[in-house]
Write a protein that holds these residues in place. Structure first.
Motif, PDB file in Angstrom:
ATOM      1  N   ASN A 263     -27.609  22.427  50.400  1.00 52.81           N
ATOM      2  CA  ASN A 263     -27.639  21.813  51.728  1.00 52.81           C
ATOM      3  C   ASN A 263     -28.853  20.901  51.891  1.00 52.81           C
ATOM      4  OD1 ASN A 263     -25.294  22.892  52.811  1.00 52.81           O
ATOM      5  ND2 ASN A 263     -26.316  24.833  53.305  1.00 52.81           N
ATOM      6  N   TYR A 264     -29.982  21.329  51.334  1.00 51.60           N
ATOM      7  CA  TYR A 264     -31.201  20.526  51.459  1.00 51.60           C
ATOM      8  C   TYR A 264     -31.050  19.230  50.680  1.00 51.60           C
ATOM      9  CZ  TYR A 264     -33.282  24.664  53.529  1.00 51.60           C
ATOM     10  OH  TYR A 264     -33.550  25.732  54.358  1.00 51.60           O
ATOM     11  N   PHE A 265     -30.456  19.336  49.475  1.00 51.30           N
ATOM     12  CA  PHE A 265     -30.234  18.126  48.679  1.00 51.30           C
ATOM     13  C   PHE A 265     -29.281  17.177  49.393  1.00 51.30           C
ATOM     14  CE2 PHE A 265     -31.572  20.684  44.855  1.00 51.30           C
ATOM     15  CZ  PHE A 265     -32.724  19.944  44.646  1.00 51.30           C
ATOM     16  N   THR A 266     -28.185  17.758  49.940  1.00 51.79           N
ATOM     17  CA  THR A 266     -27.214  16.937  50.650  1.00 51.79           C
ATOM     18  C   THR A 266     -27.893  16.163  51.773  1.00 51.79           C
ATOM     19  OG1 THR A 266     -25.589  18.647  50.230  1.00 51.79           O
ATOM     20  CG2 THR A 266     -25.019  17.003  51.869  1.00 51.79           C
ATOM     21  N   GLY A 485     -24.013  26.124  57.728  1.00 47.82           N
ATOM     22  CA  GLY A 485     -24.984  26.016  56.648  1.00 47.82           C
ATOM     23  C   GLY A 485     -25.894  24.813  56.837  1.00 47.82           C
ATOM     24  N   LEU A 486     -25.295  23.634  57.013  1.00 46.97           N
ATOM     25  CA  LEU A 486     -26.076  22.409  57.175  1.00 46.97           C
ATOM     26  C   LEU A 486     -26.886  22.472  58.471  1.00 46.97           C
ATOM     27  CD1 LEU A 486     -26.487  19.804  55.591  1.00 46.97           C
ATOM     28  CD2 LEU A 486     -24.809  18.703  57.079  1.00 46.97           C
ATOM     29  N   ALA A 487     -26.266  23.015  59.533  1.00 52.09           N
ATOM     30  CA  ALA A 487     -26.972  23.121  60.816  1.00 52.09           C
ATOM     31  C   ALA A 487     -28.223  23.979  60.661  1.00 52.09           C
ATOM     32  CB  ALA A 487     -26.050  23.720  61.875  1.00 52.09           C
ATOM     33  N   SER A 488     -28.091  25.093  59.934  1.00 51.11           N
ATOM     34  CA  SER A 488     -29.249  25.957  59.728  1.00 51.11           C
ATOM     35  C   SER A 488     -30.317  25.244  58.914  1.00 51.11           C
ATOM     36  CB  SER A 488     -28.840  27.250  59.023  1.00 51.11           C
ATOM     37  OG  SER A 488     -27.928  27.944  59.815  1.00 51.11           O
ATOM     38  N   THR A 489     -29.880  24.409  57.977  1.00 49.33           N
ATOM     39  CA  THR A 489     -30.846  23.656  57.185  1.00 49.33           C
ATOM     40  C   THR A 489     -31.671  22.743  58.092  1.00 49.33           C
ATOM     41  OG1 THR A 489     -29.194  23.658  55.445  1.00 49.33           O
ATOM     42  CG2 THR A 489     -31.069  22.208  55.156  1.00 49.33           C
ATOM     43  N   VAL A 490     -30.993  22.049  59.020  1.00 47.81           N
ATOM     44  CA  VAL A 490     -31.728  21.195  59.959  1.00 47.81           C
ATOM     45  C   VAL A 490     -32.663  22.050  60.812  1.00 47.81           C
ATOM     46  CG1 VAL A 490     -31.515  19.523  61.824  1.00 47.81           C
ATOM     47  CG2 VAL A 490     -29.837  19.525  59.998  1.00 47.81           C
ATOM     48  N   SER A 491     -32.175  23.238  61.236  1.00 48.97           N
ATOM     49  CA  SER A 491     -33.027  24.159  62.002  1.00 48.97           C
ATOM     50  C   SER A 491     -34.315  24.483  61.254  1.00 48.97           C
ATOM     51  CB  SER A 491     -32.288  25.468  62.274  1.00 48.97           C
ATOM     52  OG  SER A 491     -31.505  25.372  63.426  1.00 48.97           O
ATOM     53  N   ILE A 492     -34.159  24.783  59.973  1.00 50.11           N
ATOM     54  CA  ILE A 492     -35.326  25.162  59.171  1.00 50.11           C
ATOM     55  C   ILE A 492     -36.321  24.007  59.128  1.00 50.11           C
ATOM     56  CG2 ILE A 492     -36.110  25.817  56.859  1.00 50.11           C
ATOM     57  CD1 ILE A 492     -34.631  28.005  58.427  1.00 50.11           C
ATOM     58  N   ILE A 493     -35.795  22.778  59.042  1.00 48.95           N
ATOM     59  CA  ILE A 493     -36.691  21.626  59.024  1.00 48.95           C
ATOM     60  C   ILE A 493     -37.444  21.517  60.353  1.00 48.95           C
ATOM     61  CG2 ILE A 493     -36.713  19.100  58.971  1.00 48.95           C
ATOM     62  CD1 ILE A 493     -34.464  19.401  56.825  1.00 48.95           C
ATOM     63  N   ILE A 494     -36.733  21.762  61.458  1.00 47.55           N
ATOM     64  CA  ILE A 494     -37.422  21.752  62.758  1.00 47.55           C
ATOM     65  C   ILE A 494     -38.490  22.850  62.794  1.00 47.55           C
ATOM     66  CG2 ILE A 494     -37.160  21.778  65.256  1.00 47.55           C
ATOM     67  CD1 ILE A 494     -34.224  21.151  64.904  1.00 47.55           C
ATOM     68  N   PHE A 495     -38.144  24.023  62.262  1.00 47.19           N
ATOM     69  CA  PHE A 495     -39.109  25.121  62.197  1.00 47.19           C
ATOM     70  C   PHE A 495     -40.384  24.669  61.510  1.00 47.19           C
ATOM     71  CE2 PHE A 495     -35.838  28.496  62.824  1.00 47.19           C
ATOM     72  CZ  PHE A 495     -36.536  29.220  63.747  1.00 47.19           C
ATOM     73  N   MET A 496     -40.200  24.009  60.380  1.00 49.67           N
ATOM     74  CA  MET A 496     -41.379  23.628  59.593  1.00 49.67           C
ATOM     75  C   MET A 496     -42.217  22.597  60.348  1.00 49.67           C
ATOM     76  SD  MET A 496     -40.039  23.830  55.662  1.00 49.67           S
ATOM     77  CE  MET A 496     -38.872  22.525  55.782  1.00 49.67           C
ATOM     78  N   ILE A 497     -41.520  21.637  60.999  1.00 43.98           N
ATOM     79  CA  ILE A 497     -42.271  20.633  61.756  1.00 43.98           C
ATOM     80  C   ILE A 497     -43.027  21.298  62.903  1.00 43.98           C
ATOM     81  CG2 ILE A 497     -42.062  18.569  63.192  1.00 43.98           C
ATOM     82  CD1 ILE A 497     -39.556  17.868  61.492  1.00 43.98           C
TER      83      ILE A 497
END
Lengths: 519, 285
Positions: A263-266, A485-497
């Protein structure tokens, strides 16, 4: 009396604990029968911990903290961890079920072989019950009786058969009564779903006058972890959550499975996904920066004006100016949405009466972004005004006096005294405000649902979508499939920011040390 | 500011402030006007409506397709229950951090603060899936139920509020409890009968802040609730307005005003504390 009261409290505690334990035992039995062993073990551990904390003297302080912490762990910590897990899977529409569920579903599919055997049949039914028996006759005249989910070969002399009027037709089988053609139609929907297995094949109704032998089409081979299509003799191997043939044909549905970093690569490399994502990503930052900047500039300017003690009506001004902040934001945004309606909104009508053209507030990317910044300015400037007022009052007047004596202009006084001092005290709040607007879902989504849509995007990304609304639309937008899956990936990116912003905020202000010292 | 201002500057200041006031009041005035306008349409709306009436408000209470009174009641109910439980848990959690010595005290509050920095809505997918699973075992707590959404909101109950509460409790002298102990009170009784009544002001403020935040929450409510009778005001109004905007503008305006009223009143009541709390870093939702 006091002793009695103490005992009463103790008694209440024991009773509440007992009720909780009873609930836990009840839930445990359900979980056990449903084979949910992970949940079961978590439940047992939690119950034991709760009992220990409320019964042991050593953990007295924890008794107070536990209720809030319990909800925090269940509904904040656990979901965060689960989000991380989901971001590494393909969970979503088309991949909802687990692998065993999918195998089970696919193995239950049948096809009609070319050399199939046809059976003429008569149906029988228990009176007042939905129990059926079917008497089948194949092309060679052999008789089979399908009753109570079993099929056996029978002869016409079977003891259960009753021919009341001796016309050669069997009227009853045991207590089952014969269905004539009209009754057959009445019971058609149930009869169509009857399935009996015979010699590894499945007997199913093919038409109103015929049963046929169907054959299982797919078989799962556990040793090789593959599904064989018995009809066409093709092997399907598991690949990213779907059984896939060497030619790339997939068996639907897929199952949910671990994908690793896919998902992160995509998100970053698949141009159909990464293009819109990048747009959303950049706009999120622009949006947060513009929001903080515009509200802060207007708020600070008003605060400076209102801080002048000689200004008439300053108290009344202040009350009126914080009104936008008093309204729930979701209502204000919906109101603005109406005012800015392109066809019938008040603002375009005013523009029209001034013989200006209507502006496509909700249809053009530029204008809807512009509108959003204005709306958020309206929502946010009172907050900035209030905190600036508070901060201005703490600046000592002597500084300005000294500056005046040195001949500083009003602008110089602002630039060299007010602004630096205010930025020091309000810095953390501005960063918090940045973080808040970074995830300001309500304003973005309620104004225009993140639209207007980006043409040709693979994912539902709109022109004003920020990361959080993008996540929401990936998961819950009706009409398109959900991609958890992809939505959670975006969530994780928001978490990190968010984590980076917070870290920066703490470092900048030393709030961390302050908290630790004051505890 | 410390020179005598000339008249021009003064007039400019007032003009500027009046411009901002016009900006601030513009949407509100139009909404009020539309709510009182029986024509119920955006087209040809006049600022001062002719034959103003309460038709729109009446319609609001007799509309079965968009049951506004039910949404309003749902929102008030959910916000009230959430705030009550959340403030109780906050008071409980803050007390030991203020009074007791125990292991993990220094890091405990810090960890709570750190976790709650991440907005709960970021984990919306996981929360949705969690309640999808719960639904199979316990439908009363599953999707589309009020207990579910209240439980979710309670996840964020302790956090910054605990920190504010602890700060307030620190200002109450411990000698009060010591006196109570001498009179034979247990630790919990001292907390419940002595400290809680004294902490009433902060409890009220935290209650109102929590109420406003819960009342305004949209994203999680929209995920969990999915039937007309269960919607909160935020979810319901959004749907209402997306359905047919221009045709129901008057009714929507009436709904917006009525829906905003409880919050505006609460906000004005605790305004002074909110302004104070802002400096502490609390941001209203």
């Amino acid at each position: 009396m006091k002793l009695w009261r103490n005992n009463l409290l103790h008694l209440a505690k024991i009773i509440i604990l007992s009720i909780l334990d009873a609930l836990a035992v009840w839930s445990a039995t359900i979980l056990f029968t449903e084979h949910k062993y992970i949940f079961l073990s978590v439940l047992i551990i939690v119950t034991v911990i709760i009992n220990f904390i409320y019964l042991s003297k050593k953990t007295y302080a924890l008794r107070y903290i536990l209720p809030g912490t319990f909800f925090m762990i269940l509904l904040v910590v656990y979901p965060i961890i689960y989000t991380v897990y989901v971001s590494f899977t393909n969970y979503g529409t088309g991949n909802i079920l687990t692998k065993p569920q999918v195998i089970n579903q696919i193995e239950n599919r049948y096809y009609l072989p070319e050399d199939t055997e046809g059976f003429s049949f008569e149906a029988y039914k228990l009176p007042d019950q939905k129990e059926y028996a079917v008497l089948l006759k194949n092309e060679e005249g052999k008789l089979y009786l399908a009753i109570e989910e079993k099929v056996t070969e029978v002869t016409e002399a079977d003891s259960r058969f009753v021919d009341q009027d001796n016309d050669g037709k069997i009227d009853m089988i045991g207590n089952y009564e014969h269905l004539d053609r009209a009754q057959l139609f009445k019971n058609l929907s149930v009869l169509q779903n009857l399935e009996f297995s015979l010699n590894d094949n499945i007997l199913k109704m093919k038409s109103i006058s015929q049963f046929s032998l169907y054959r299982q089409q797919y078989k799962y081979v556990e040793a090789e972890d593959k599904i064989i299509d018995l009809k066409n003799n093709i092997s399907y191997f598991p690949q990213e959550g779907s059984f896939t043939s060497p030619e790339g044909e997939k068996l639907m549905p897929g199952y949910r499975t671990y994908l690793g970093w896919k998902n992160y690569f995509t998100l970053f490399t698949d141009s159909r996904v990464s293009g819109p994502f990048l747009r959303v990503f950049i706009w999120t930052f622009e949006w947060a920066i513009l929001s903080v900047l515009t509200t802060f500039v207007l708020g600070l300017f008003l605060a400076i004006l209102l801080n002048d003690k000689t200004l008439k009506f300053r108290k009344i001004y202040r009350v009126i100016l914080i009104l936008p902040y008093a309204l729930p934001a979701f209502i204000s945004v919906l109101i603005w949405r109406g005012l800015l309606n392109t066809e019938v909104g008040v603002i375009n009508q005013i523009l029209n009466t001034l013989s200006l053209q209507s502006i496509p507030w909700l249809q053009s990317v530029f204008w809807s972004r512009f509108a959003l910044v204005v709306i958020n300015l309206w929502l946010g400037f009172p907050y900035m005004m209030l905190i600036s007022l508070g901060s201005l009052q703490s600046i000592s007047g002597e500084l300005y006096e000294a500056a005046s004596i040195d001949g500083a202009s009003a602008w110089q006084r602002f630039k060299f005294i007010t602004l630096p001092l205010i930025l020091v005290s309000l810095g953390p709040l501005l960063i918090s405000s940045f973080a808040f607007n970074f995830n300001n879902f309500n304003v973005i989504y309620l104004f225009n649902e993140g639209g207007p849509p980006i043409v040709g995007a693979q994912t539902p990304a709109g022109g004003t979508d920020i990361l959080i609304s993008y996540t929401y639309r990936l998961s819950f937008e009706s009409g398109r499939g959900a991609d958890f899956g992809l939505a959670s990936t975006v969530s994780i990116i928001i978490f990190m920011i968010t984590a980076v912003i917070t870290w920066f905020n703490f470092k900048y202000t030393g709030a961390l040390e302050e908290v630790k010292e004051n505890v | 500011m410390y020179r005598k201002q000339d008249k021009k500057t003064k007039i400019f200041k007032h003009i500027f402030i009046w411009l901002v006031i016009a900006f601030a009041l513009f949407p509100l005035v139009w909404t009020l006007s539309a709510a009182l306008n029986p024509a119920n349409t955006l087209i040809n709306q006049k600022l001062i409506p002719q034959n103003a009436s309460l038709t729109n408000f009446k319609y609001l209470f007799n509309n079965t397709q968009h049951p506004f009174p039910i949404w309003l009641w749902n929102s008030v109910k959910i916000s009230f229950i959430t705030s009550f439980i959340a403030v109780s848990m906050t008071a409980l959690a803050a007390y030991p951090f203020s009074r007791f010595k125990f292991r993990g005290r220094r890091n405990g509050l810090f960890v709570i603060l750190l976790i709650q920095i991440f907005p709960q809505m970021l984990a919306m997918v996981a929360i949705y899936l969690l309640f999808l699973n719960i639904q199979e075992v316990l439908p009363a707590f599953g999707l589309n139920t009020h207990p579910a959404i209240i439980t979710i909101y309670l996840g964020g109950a302790i956090g910054v509020n605990t920190w504010l509460m602890k700060g307030y409790l620190d200002t109450i002298p411990t000698s009060l409890e010591e006196a109570a102990y001498i009179d034979g009170a247990s630790k919990f009784q001292a907390f419940y009968r002595i400290i809680l009544p004294l902490a009433r002001p902060i409890l009220a403020v935290l209650f109102v802040l929590q109420f406003i935040a819960t009342y305004s929450e949209y994203i999680l409510a929209s995920i969990i609730l999915n039937s007309n009778q269960k919607y909160t005001l935020a979810v319901g109004l959004h749907l209402f307005i997306s359905d047919m905007y221009s045709n129901r503008w008057g009714v929507f305006s009436a709904a917006a005003l009525l829906g905003a009223l409880p919050i505006v009143i609460l906000f004005m009541l605790v305004q002074k504390y909110i302004v104070h709390g802002l400096i502490g870093g609390a941001v209203k939702g």
